[in-house]
Write a protein that holds these residues in place. Structure first.
Motif, mmCIF file in Angstrom:
data_model
loop_
_atom_site.group_PDB
_atom_site.id
_atom_site.type_symbol
_atom_site.label_atom_id
_atom_site.label_comp_id
_atom_site.label_asym_id
_atom_site.label_seq_id
_atom_site.Cartn_x
_atom_site.Cartn_y
_atom_site.Cartn_z
ATOM 1 N N UNK A 149 0.821 -1.210 0.000
ATOM 2 C CA UNK A 149 0.000 0.000 0.000
ATOM 3 C C UNK A 149 0.857 1.262 0.000
ATOM 4 N N UNK A 150 0.390 2.259 -0.723
ATOM 5 C CA UNK A 150 1.068 3.554 -0.765
ATOM 6 C C UNK A 150 0.462 4.433 0.322
ATOM 7 N N UNK A 151 1.287 5.097 1.083
ATOM 8 C CA UNK A 151 0.792 5.996 2.123
ATOM 9 C C UNK A 151 0.343 7.312 1.507
ATOM 10 N N UNK A 152 -0.465 8.050 2.257
ATOM 11 C CA UNK A 152 -0.908 9.365 1.807
ATOM 12 C C UNK A 152 0.299 10.247 1.505
ATOM 13 N N UNK A 153 1.287 10.239 2.392
ATOM 14 C CA UNK A 153 2.477 11.068 2.208
ATOM 15 C C UNK A 153 3.266 10.704 0.959
ATOM 16 N N UNK A 154 3.402 9.411 0.701
ATOM 17 C CA UNK A 154 4.129 8.972 -0.492
ATOM 18 C C UNK A 154 3.378 9.369 -1.756
ATOM 19 N N UNK A 155 2.058 9.226 -1.732
ATOM 20 C CA UNK A 155 1.252 9.611 -2.889
ATOM 21 C C UNK A 155 1.291 11.124 -3.077
ATOM 22 N N UNK A 156 1.290 11.863 -1.976
ATOM 23 C CA UNK A 156 1.396 13.321 -2.039
ATOM 24 C C UNK A 156 2.703 13.719 -2.714
ATOM 25 N N UNK A 157 3.804 13.150 -2.266
ATOM 26 C CA UNK A 157 5.119 13.483 -2.845
ATOM 27 C C UNK A 157 5.165 13.130 -4.330
ATOM 28 N N UNK A 158 4.704 11.941 -4.672
ATOM 29 C CA UNK A 158 4.706 11.503 -6.065
ATOM 30 C C UNK A 158 3.901 12.470 -6.949
ATOM 31 N N UNK B 254 5.025 24.907 4.062
ATOM 32 C CA UNK B 254 5.953 23.897 3.538
ATOM 33 C C UNK B 254 6.373 22.895 4.607
ATOM 34 N N UNK B 255 6.494 23.332 5.857
ATOM 35 C CA UNK B 255 6.893 22.405 6.929
ATOM 36 C C UNK B 255 5.874 21.289 7.110
ATOM 37 N N UNK B 256 4.599 21.624 7.001
ATOM 38 C CA UNK B 256 3.536 20.614 7.093
ATOM 39 C C UNK B 256 3.622 19.651 5.925
ATOM 40 N N UNK B 257 3.805 20.186 4.728
ATOM 41 C CA UNK B 257 3.905 19.334 3.541
ATOM 42 C C UNK B 257 5.061 18.356 3.726
ATOM 43 N N UNK B 258 6.186 18.842 4.163
ATOM 44 C CA UNK B 258 7.361 18.004 4.387
ATOM 45 C C UNK B 258 7.085 16.920 5.422
ATOM 46 N N UNK B 259 6.473 17.284 6.528
ATOM 47 C CA UNK B 259 6.190 16.325 7.599
ATOM 48 C C UNK B 259 5.199 15.248 7.144
ATOM 49 N N UNK B 260 4.214 15.640 6.358
ATOM 50 C CA UNK B 260 3.238 14.673 5.843
ATOM 51 C C UNK B 260 3.913 13.717 4.868
ATOM 52 N N UNK B 261 4.715 14.245 3.965
ATOM 53 C CA UNK B 261 5.399 13.398 2.993
ATOM 54 C C UNK B 261 6.329 12.402 3.664
ATOM 55 N N UNK B 262 6.953 12.788 4.759
ATOM 56 C CA UNK B 262 7.871 11.894 5.469
ATOM 57 C C UNK B 262 7.149 10.962 6.440
#
Length: 79
Positions: A6-15, A35-43
């Motif tokens: 399964x792909x996580x929300x963060x991984x799909x967001x980054x992709x 941007x800090x939130x985006x980074x934290x979600x992606x990780x």
């Protein structure tokens, strides 16, 4: 039986963000979350609530279901 990982929300967001050529900073501005939130979600350090996820999808210009269910930019299932 689906044997895909399964792909996580963060991984799909980054992709998706990278496929659209957006920086984390630009997406943070478009999504009104920073941007800090985006980074934290992606990780995977933070999980967005519904409102934040909706803002992210709107900032990307894609349906929220694409990030949650894992479709690609053409709407193909699954990715």
């Amino acid at each position: 039986m689906n044997t895909q990982t399964p792909i996580t929300f963060g991984a799909k967001l980054r992709e998706t963000r990278e496929a659209l050529g957006l920086s984390q900073n630009r997406l943070g501005i478009l999504s009104e979350i920073g941007a800090n939130w985006v980074n934290a979600i992606e990780r995977g350090k933070r999980s967005p609530g519904f409102l934040t996820a909706t803002r992210i999808a709107k900032g990307l210009g894609v349906p929220l279901v694409m990030l949650v269910r894992g479709t690609d930019l053409e709407g193909k299932w699954p990715v």
